[in-house]
Motif scaffolding. Sequence first.
Motif, PDB file in Angstrom:
ATOM      1  N   ARG A  97      60.553 -22.061   3.229  1.00 43.15           N
ATOM      2  CA  ARG A  97      60.867 -22.734   1.979  1.00 43.15           C
ATOM      3  C   ARG A  97      59.604 -22.899   1.154  1.00 43.15           C
ATOM      4  O   ARG A  97      58.508 -22.991   1.688  1.00 43.15           O
ATOM      5  N   LYS A  98      59.808 -22.950  -0.154  1.00 44.40           N
ATOM      6  CA  LYS A  98      58.677 -23.090  -1.068  1.00 44.40           C
ATOM      7  C   LYS A  98      59.130 -23.839  -2.313  1.00 44.40           C
ATOM      8  O   LYS A  98      60.226 -23.598  -2.833  1.00 44.40           O
ATOM      9  N   VAL A  99      58.273 -24.723  -2.777  1.00 47.26           N
ATOM     10  CA  VAL A  99      58.483 -25.442  -4.030  1.00 47.26           C
ATOM     11  C   VAL A  99      57.256 -25.231  -4.900  1.00 47.26           C
ATOM     12  O   VAL A  99      56.120 -25.376  -4.428  1.00 47.26           O
ATOM     13  N   ASP A 100      57.479 -24.872  -6.157  1.00 49.73           N
ATOM     14  CA  ASP A 100      56.378 -24.640  -7.093  1.00 49.73           C
ATOM     15  C   ASP A 100      56.673 -25.374  -8.389  1.00 49.73           C
ATOM     16  O   ASP A 100      57.816 -25.389  -8.869  1.00 49.73           O
ATOM     17  N   ILE A 101      55.667 -25.986  -8.962  1.00 49.83           N
ATOM     18  CA  ILE A 101      55.805 -26.654 -10.249  1.00 49.83           C
ATOM     19  C   ILE A 101      54.613 -26.295 -11.112  1.00 49.83           C
ATOM     20  O   ILE A 101      53.479 -26.212 -10.622  1.00 49.83           O
ATOM     21  N   SER A 102      54.863 -26.055 -12.405  1.00 50.60           N
ATOM     22  CA  SER A 102      53.777 -25.615 -13.276  1.00 50.60           C
ATOM     23  C   SER A 102      54.021 -26.087 -14.700  1.00 50.60           C
ATOM     24  O   SER A 102      55.130 -26.473 -15.074  1.00 50.60           O
ATOM     25  N   PHE A 151      54.283 -24.280   0.547  1.00 54.10           N
ATOM     26  CA  PHE A 151      55.041 -23.289   1.305  1.00 54.10           C
ATOM     27  C   PHE A 151      55.075 -23.718   2.768  1.00 54.10           C
ATOM     28  O   PHE A 151      54.047 -24.102   3.332  1.00 54.10           O
ATOM     29  N   ASP A 152      56.267 -23.663   3.375  1.00 53.40           N
ATOM     30  CA  ASP A 152      56.442 -23.984   4.785  1.00 53.40           C
ATOM     31  C   ASP A 152      57.244 -22.885   5.452  1.00 53.40           C
ATOM     32  O   ASP A 152      58.139 -22.289   4.840  1.00 53.40           O
ATOM     33  N   THR A 153      56.945 -22.635   6.707  1.00 60.18           N
ATOM     34  CA  THR A 153      57.761 -21.722   7.508  1.00 60.18           C
ATOM     35  C   THR A 153      57.692 -22.124   8.966  1.00 60.18           C
ATOM     36  O   THR A 153      56.652 -22.585   9.452  1.00 60.18           O
ATOM     37  N   ASP A 154      58.822 -21.963   9.660  1.00 62.33           N
ATOM     38  CA  ASP A 154      58.824 -22.144  11.109  1.00 62.33           C
ATOM     39  C   ASP A 154      58.284 -20.905  11.802  1.00 62.33           C
ATOM     40  O   ASP A 154      57.902 -20.976  12.984  1.00 62.33           O
ATOM     41  N   GLY A 155      58.264 -19.767  11.084  1.00 64.86           N
ATOM     42  CA  GLY A 155      57.699 -18.547  11.610  1.00 64.86           C
ATOM     43  C   GLY A 155      58.716 -17.681  12.336  1.00 64.86           C
ATOM     44  O   GLY A 155      59.601 -18.183  13.037  1.00 64.86           O
ATOM     45  N   TYR A 156      58.588 -16.372  12.152  1.00 63.22           N
ATOM     46  CA  TYR A 156      59.460 -15.435  12.868  1.00 63.22           C
ATOM     47  C   TYR A 156      59.064 -15.330  14.332  1.00 63.22           C
ATOM     48  O   TYR A 156      59.909 -15.305  15.224  1.00 63.22           O
ATOM     49  N   ARG A 157      57.777 -15.265  14.603  1.00 65.59           N
ATOM     50  CA  ARG A 157      57.290 -15.120  15.967  1.00 65.59           C
ATOM     51  C   ARG A 157      57.077 -16.496  16.599  1.00 65.59           C
ATOM     52  O   ARG A 157      56.905 -17.501  15.895  1.00 65.59           O
ATOM     53  N   GLU A 158      57.095 -16.520  17.920  1.00 63.16           N
ATOM     54  CA  GLU A 158      56.829 -17.781  18.608  1.00 63.16           C
ATOM     55  C   GLU A 158      55.435 -18.294  18.243  1.00 63.16           C
ATOM     56  O   GLU A 158      54.486 -17.525  18.148  1.00 63.16           O
ATOM     57  N   HIS A 159      55.353 -19.606  18.038  1.00 62.61           N
ATOM     58  CA  HIS A 159      54.079 -20.257  17.742  1.00 62.61           C
ATOM     59  C   HIS A 159      53.458 -19.679  16.464  1.00 62.61           C
ATOM     60  O   HIS A 159      52.306 -19.262  16.436  1.00 62.61           O
TER      61      HIS A 159
END
Length: 700
Positions: free
Chosen positions: A178-183, A200-208
């Motif tokens: 997910r990502k939030v941008d404001i300008s 920007f946040d991600t849990d990631g595709y790969r482990e860890h």
Amino acid sequence: MQHRLKALAALCAAAAGAAQAQTEDMAGVVVVTANRNEHASINVPAAIDVIGADRIRDGQMRVNASEALVAVPGLVVQNRQNYAQDLQISSRGFGARSAFGVRGVRLIADGIPATMPDGQGQAATFNLDRAQRIEVLRGPFSALYGNHAGGVVQLFTEDGKAPSSVETAVMGGSDGTRKVDISAQGRQDGFGYVLDASRFDTDGYREHSAARRDQTYAKLSFEPSTQSKLTVVASGLRQKDTQDPLGVQWATWLRDPRAGEIDASDTASPKRTFAERYNTRKSIDHQQIGATYDQHFGENRLRVMAYGGNREVIQYQSFSRAFQAPPTHSGGVVDFDRDFHGAAISWLDVRRFASGVLRTTVGVDFDHSSDDRSGYENFVGATFGVRGALRRDEKDVVSNTDPYVQTEWQSGAWQLSAGLRHSRVKVEVNDHFLGNGNDSGNLTFVRSTPVVGVLYKAAPSLNLYASAARGFETPTLNELFYSGTGAGFNFGLRPARSKHLELGAKMQLDERTRMDVAVFEVRTRDELVVDVSSGGRTSYRNASKTLRQGVEVSADSDLGGGFSARLALTALRAVYDQAFGAVQEGSRLPGVPRGTAFGELAWKEQNGRFGAALEAVANTRVYVEDSNSEKAAPGYGVLNLRANASQRSRGWFFREFIRLNNLLDKTYVGSVIVGDSSKRYYEAAPGRTWQAGITAQYSF
């Protein structure tokens, strides 16, 4: 190579025949990277591509430069699915060995270096949300930018404009992304501003592989007069405890591409991975500010630039010498605090000379970085992944002073270009931790890099060019830090020296189709190669001679009916031209595919309210180490689909997009870690994933 030159000549001849019916010079996108002053790209004797704002922003989350740069021939930009190590960028095979960050390719943002004086840069500092265009220069003319060999990637962000507006974007996708941008932006009475912030946040595709990235950006522009402009740019990047999934062995990747490599030595938890046991991660805190001032005197121009900043990094790696005594290494925790600054001044002189126009640029660049660097054990007692005993304490200083001159004479159908840069790069080490010996010392690398080029306008719609240069790459600090498996600073590394040749054609096949072709050869001595790589720590050595020969083709066409197409093809033979150690002559350079391809078929509704595109991306197999004896990462081809829409209502403007990557759910290796001594070479790419977003803008 001869058959490629013949093919190029035949193609140029065919285009020249078609060009006879053309009566007007073709228009081209204006670029500045190659000659440091404005030129239509078709009139530059160099391979240069421009990625516009639409390709950067539309249908993308604007997190990684790889989203847009995949459409550039000669460039390989791999998303490692690892935000602790940044993108893997290589140009004509230069930079493919980098364990993290970007080397061999110079990065510039709004005229301010994003590459440190040692040659290492971070593409993550680019602000893609406010990008106007990206220029990608490959080949000989990149030698005029100093310590690197492969090319230049230069980002230009938008200026504030009227009417003023505010904008917010919300995006999300697979794997908790997910990502939030404001300008906000605007312009009034000669003053413009652009402000931007994103998370920007991600849990990631790969482990860890979870990550959070916060970016801030501000650009202020002032025009004291019609002949002058001052631009101030400030940016920040913060990543706290970004997880590092590391690479895996081939058997592990076959079993589960998402999985990490099991640490068999961990008897307490037999199924725990290296990444979990050592809690491999990196924290980054990067801020910088810079200013450029342009003053025009008729056609002549004075440009002054200055910048400064700070970068703090703490990285926990997956190796330890817990039972080694006395200590002969820097431990598994890297901690450095870097202050950097620089300045540049140049003068552009334009005058009439010998029935033509002579443009000459004279300038000097100065860059300086100073690191307070520490290393620690990554264990305390039986607990790993924590800061332990001190094992390294030093101050590292790198500086360069590079005067240069570049001139271009144009008359009739001919354009002649030449340049010379004299680089002096100094590395100083002051070692304060003497328990493993004194690594204090210094190195100075001095090199002059000339470049020449000629462009001939064979027809109104056909330009032919040739260029040649000498280039060099000094070892970066990260390449100098270690010698072999345990020794200290590597003062024995030498810079790699290269000779570049390029022939090219730029043609307008008809009023709707543009094609560029480049054929090149690069011969390098003292190539920098991986010596030992393990657990995130890599040491390097000088190898023998290498040879790179290749062809790049790009084409853009308006097919009518709202349809357009883009094609980018690269064929590259990158080999060791001389045997060394166990590496035979003719072995392929690791990390460098023999061929890459990008194709896109796009459609846009006449009023621009709706659009869609199908993308195809393909790479050939990639070897993972110098001898080519280990399992190569197989080639792959994937399809991506995107769709977008937009609406206007009074002062509001809305944009939406949805994207499906890897439409056919292919399983493939997205990038490799070159020369890993534990054979953990492979980094998996995601299967089918989705992204979607909505942007709302209000203009006052």
